[in-house]
Every structure is written in structure tokens, then in C-alpha cells.
Design an enzyme around this catalytic site. Sequence first.
Site, PDB file in Angstrom:
ATOM      1  N   ALA A  60       0.868  -1.175   0.000  1.00 56.49           N
ATOM      2  CA  ALA A  60       0.000   0.000   0.000  1.00 56.49           C
ATOM      3  C   ALA A  60       0.905   1.225   0.000  1.00 56.49           C
ATOM      4  CB  ALA A  60      -0.872   0.000   1.252  1.00 56.49           C
TER       5      ALA A  60
ATOM      6  N   GLY B 146       0.766  -5.045   0.886  1.00 58.50           N
ATOM      7  CA  GLY B 146      -0.420  -5.085   0.037  1.00 58.50           C
ATOM      8  C   GLY B 146      -0.139  -5.675  -1.344  1.00 58.50           C
TER       9      GLY B 146
ATOM     10  N   GLU C 100      -0.428  -9.271  -0.819  1.00 61.71           N
ATOM     11  CA  GLU C 100      -1.859  -9.552  -0.617  1.00 61.71           C
ATOM     12  C   GLU C 100      -2.630  -9.488  -1.933  1.00 61.71           C
ATOM     13  OE1 GLU C 100      -2.010  -6.546   2.484  1.00 61.71           O
ATOM     14  OE2 GLU C 100      -2.823  -8.038   3.856  1.00 61.71           O
TER      15      GLU C 100
ATOM     16  N   GLU D  79       4.636  -5.419   7.179  1.00 59.04           N
ATOM     17  CA  GLU D  79       3.866  -4.407   7.919  1.00 59.04           C
ATOM     18  C   GLU D  79       4.297  -4.286   9.369  1.00 59.04           C
ATOM     19  OE1 GLU D  79       2.584  -6.607   5.821  1.00 59.04           O
ATOM     20  OE2 GLU D  79       0.976  -5.711   4.629  1.00 59.04           O
TER      21      GLU D  79
HETATM   22  N1  CO8 Z   1       4.595   3.222  -0.380  1.00 60.28           N
HETATM   23  C1  CO8 Z   1       4.992   4.422  -0.872  1.00 60.28           C
HETATM   24  N2  CO8 Z   1       6.147   4.585  -1.527  1.00 60.28           N
HETATM   25  C2  CO8 Z   1       6.954   3.518  -1.698  1.00 60.28           C
HETATM   26  C3  CO8 Z   1       6.605   2.239  -1.206  1.00 60.28           C
HETATM   27  C4  CO8 Z   1       5.359   2.113  -0.517  1.00 60.28           C
HETATM   28  N3  CO8 Z   1       4.919   0.939  -0.052  1.00 60.28           N
HETATM   29  N4  CO8 Z   1       7.591   1.369  -1.512  1.00 60.28           N
HETATM   30  C5  CO8 Z   1       8.523   2.075  -2.176  1.00 60.28           C
HETATM   31  N5  CO8 Z   1       8.142   3.365  -2.295  1.00 60.28           N
HETATM   32  C6  CO8 Z   1       8.854   4.461  -2.955  1.00 60.28           C
HETATM   33  C7  CO8 Z   1      10.017   4.959  -2.094  1.00 60.28           C
HETATM   34  O1  CO8 Z   1       9.546   5.863  -1.138  1.00 60.28           O
HETATM   35  C8  CO8 Z   1      10.905   5.580  -3.129  1.00 60.28           C
HETATM   36  O2  CO8 Z   1      10.358   6.842  -3.466  1.00 60.28           O
HETATM   37  P1  CO8 Z   1      11.332   8.157  -3.557  1.00 60.28           P
HETATM   38  O3  CO8 Z   1      12.234   7.841  -4.719  1.00 60.28           O
HETATM   39  O4  CO8 Z   1      10.365   9.264  -3.809  1.00 60.28           O
HETATM   40  O5  CO8 Z   1      12.057   8.222  -2.267  1.00 60.28           O
HETATM   41  C9  CO8 Z   1      10.724   4.685  -4.365  1.00 60.28           C
HETATM   42  O6  CO8 Z   1       9.486   3.983  -4.134  1.00 60.28           O
HETATM   43  C10 CO8 Z   1      11.812   3.662  -4.517  1.00 60.28           C
HETATM   44  O7  CO8 Z   1      11.924   2.930  -3.317  1.00 60.28           O
HETATM   45  P2  CO8 Z   1      13.305   2.752  -2.516  1.00 60.28           P
HETATM   46  O8  CO8 Z   1      14.214   3.910  -2.781  1.00 60.28           O
HETATM   47  O9  CO8 Z   1      12.986   2.459  -1.091  1.00 60.28           O
HETATM   48  O10 CO8 Z   1      13.886   1.464  -3.256  1.00 60.28           O
HETATM   49  P3  CO8 Z   1      14.883   0.371  -2.642  1.00 60.28           P
HETATM   50  O11 CO8 Z   1      15.285  -0.487  -3.802  1.00 60.28           O
HETATM   51  O12 CO8 Z   1      15.934   1.016  -1.823  1.00 60.28           O
HETATM   52  O13 CO8 Z   1      13.991  -0.495  -1.631  1.00 60.28           O
HETATM   53  C11 CO8 Z   1      12.024  -1.729  -0.949  1.00 60.28           C
HETATM   54  C12 CO8 Z   1      12.937  -1.275  -2.117  1.00 60.28           C
HETATM   55  C13 CO8 Z   1      12.816  -2.689  -0.034  1.00 60.28           C
HETATM   56  C14 CO8 Z   1      10.853  -2.449  -1.560  1.00 60.28           C
HETATM   57  C15 CO8 Z   1      11.577  -0.495  -0.132  1.00 60.28           C
HETATM   58  O14 CO8 Z   1      11.058   0.461  -1.031  1.00 60.28           O
HETATM   59  C16 CO8 Z   1      10.514  -0.776   0.883  1.00 60.28           C
HETATM   60  O15 CO8 Z   1      10.813  -1.313   1.935  1.00 60.28           O
HETATM   61  N6  CO8 Z   1       9.239  -0.415   0.599  1.00 60.28           N
HETATM   62  C17 CO8 Z   1       8.150  -0.545   1.519  1.00 60.28           C
HETATM   63  C18 CO8 Z   1       7.697  -1.988   1.641  1.00 60.28           C
HETATM   64  C19 CO8 Z   1       6.595  -2.093   2.671  1.00 60.28           C
HETATM   65  O16 CO8 Z   1       6.767  -1.874   3.839  1.00 60.28           O
HETATM   66  N7  CO8 Z   1       5.378  -2.456   2.209  1.00 60.28           N
HETATM   67  C20 CO8 Z   1       4.241  -2.617   3.077  1.00 60.28           C
HETATM   68  C21 CO8 Z   1       3.422  -1.360   3.054  1.00 60.28           C
HETATM   69  S1  CO8 Z   1       2.071  -1.426   4.215  1.00 60.28           S
HETATM   70  C22 CO8 Z   1       0.884  -2.298   3.394  1.00 60.28           C
HETATM   71  O17 CO8 Z   1       1.041  -2.699   2.271  1.00 60.28           O
HETATM   72  C23 CO8 Z   1      -0.400  -2.530   4.135  1.00 60.28           C
HETATM   73  C24 CO8 Z   1      -1.514  -2.945   3.185  1.00 60.28           C
HETATM   74  C25 CO8 Z   1      -2.803  -2.756   3.919  1.00 60.28           C
HETATM   75  C26 CO8 Z   1      -4.013  -2.867   2.995  1.00 60.28           C
HETATM   76  C27 CO8 Z   1      -5.250  -2.570   3.780  1.00 60.28           C
HETATM   77  C28 CO8 Z   1      -6.484  -2.674   2.921  1.00 60.28           C
HETATM   78  C29 CO8 Z   1      -7.743  -2.382   3.737  1.00 60.28           C
END
Ligand code: CO8
Length: 258
Positions: free
Chosen positions: A66, A109, A112, A132
Site C-alpha cells: 500500500a 499489500g 496480498e 507491515e
Molecule cells: N509506499 C509508498 N512509496 C513507496 C513504497 C510504498 N509501499 N515502496 C517504495 N516506495 C517508494 C520509495 O519511497 C521511493 O520513493 P522516492 O524515490 O520518492 O524516495 C521509491 O518507491 C523507490 O523505493 P526505494 O528507494 O525504497 O527502493 P529500494 O530499492 O531502496 O527499496 C524496498 C525497495 C525494499 C521495496 C523499499 O522500497 C521498501 O521497503 N518499501 C516498503 C515496503 C513495505 O513496507 N510495504 C508494506 C506497506 S504497508 C501495506 O502494504 C499494508 C496494506 C494494507 C491494505 C489494507 C487494505 C484495507
Amino acid sequence: RKDYHDILIESHGKVGLITLNRPKALNALSSHLFHEINSALEKYDEDPNISTIVITGNERAFAAGADIKEMVGKSFADVYKTAFLGHWGKINDIRKPVIAAVNGFALGGGCELAMSCDIIYAGEKAVFGQPEIKLGIIPGAGGTQRLVRAIGKSKAMEIVLSGRNFTAKEAEQWGLVSKVLPVDKVLDEAIKLGQEIASLSQPSIQAAKESINRAFELSLKEGCHFERKLFYSLFALKDKEEGIDAFVKKRDPKWTDE
Ligand code: CO8
């Protein structure tokens, strides 16, 4: 097509493809992106020229979760009163088979979303996970429920409680994905599978999907009962006569989906 901003849609014969296209944010599933996915899913579900649907991302990310940035500053009251991200459940109402072709990150997400599809094909470098817990929250789009059904309690607990990622190979060994493929073959193979399924009689395909999904909701006895009723009802189809007749006469069936 101009109607969408964060996804691309194109059909391959009877397969409707949805490509998540927010590469700079690793396809983070913003509300807007998810609304577009839902809209495309609904259109394909209603389109008589489409029989199966494939959802994919790019080589770096299927979807990294998400959109975390949308959660900043939101209180319990905010998310509860507005049923924040409540529209994520729409995919569960889609009647046609949905295949996920996953490369790169399928996290939170994103994992999921993949698990909400009917079949997952994964590229060798795909990375799955429910991180998460590292954000001080828990999965909210079925992660705790679908993961335990797919891979069992101990592994689901380990993954969700530690937030550690797992590989495509692990996902395949555990039964979460049905095939691991070279990165550049995942989408082609998913479309091929979609076309194979699309070449069969669609009422029986939809009945089979419906029946398998009941296995998650019903006791074994009730599930088998449900299956038997559907099985009998398919005898009302012309395609049942066609399929059986073609087998007996050693010819190829010509399906009419009726
Ligand atoms: N949300 C928003 N932005 C994101 C997300 C995300 N989940 N993942 C990556 N990005 C963005 C980064 O902020 C970055 O943006 P910017 O260049 O503007 O800084 C860009 O994408 C590239 O990402 P990274 O620089 O971090 O890339 P890396 O290669 O260093 O890392 C990762 C890749 C490991 C995937 C890292 O981006 C990461 O950890 N992302 C988050 C993963 C995460 O925690 N996901 C879970 C999110 S919570 C969720 O999904 C709950 C769902 C609930 C649904 C409920 C329905 C009712």
C-alpha cells in the site's frame, strides 16, 4: 489507453492484461491506483470478449505495498470512519480467473494483491513478504488469512511476525505460487496459461473457480455438497453435451459457452 493513469491495459486474445504502472514508487498501491485496478477488473469481468485476466507489474516490482505515504498522520478514527482502503476487496468478487505474474517486490499489500489472484506465477528474482510489522501495523488486506491458508501456521507466523521477505523458490516450495520462471518468461507464460483456460468452456471454468474458493469458506462436507450441486447444474449446459460427445467421437469440442 487514455482512461487510466497508473495502469496499462491491453488484451491478448481473450486475456485481459492489467500492468501496474507507477514505477517510480515501485507500484505502491495508492488509493487511486487501486481504484484503477478495480475499474479494469470490473470492465474485463463484464467484457464478453475477455475470459481470463492477468495482473503484472514490472521487473523491479509487482507492487511494494500500500502507499505508505497515504497513511502518514491518519488516526484510527480517520481510517475507521472512512473504511480506509475498503475498496481493496473488489478483486474477490471477480468471476473470471485472475492470474498474477510477479517479478520483483510483492510486499505487504502487493503480496496480498498477488494472493487475492487465483494463480501466481513468479519470476526467479521475485521477493515476497508481509513487512507491515516493521511499520508498527499488521497486514490489512487478507495477508494474515490467506498466507496461513496457503503455507500453514508456523511459516505464516514466522513471515508475518518477523516481517522477513521470502524468495520465489520458497514461495513455490510452500505452495503459494504454482511456478517459478525466468524473469523474462513470467508474463508470457501467465498469458499463455490465461489463453489455455480461455480456450475451454467458460461456464465450467467459472464454476470451478467458484467451487475452489468455497473450500476457504465451508466445512469439507458443505464444500463437497456445494461442489456436487454445481456439478449437477453443469449438466444443463450445451457445452456439457458438446464436451462429452466430442470425447466419445474422438473429435475436438467446439465450445459455445452455453
Ligand atoms: N509506499 C509508498 N512509496 C513507496 C513504497 C510504498 N509501499 N515502496 C517504495 N516506495 C517508494 C520509495 O519511497 C521511493 O520513493 P522516492 O524515490 O520518492 O524516495 C521509491 O518507491 C523507490 O523505493 P526505494 O528507494 O525504497 O527502493 P529500494 O530499492 O531502496 O527499496 C524496498 C525497495 C525494499 C521495496 C523499499 O522500497 C521498501 O521497503 N518499501 C516498503 C515496503 C513495505 O513496507 N510495504 C508494506 C506497506 S504497508 C501495506 O502494504 C499494508 C496494506 C494494507 C491494505 C489494507 C487494505 C484495507
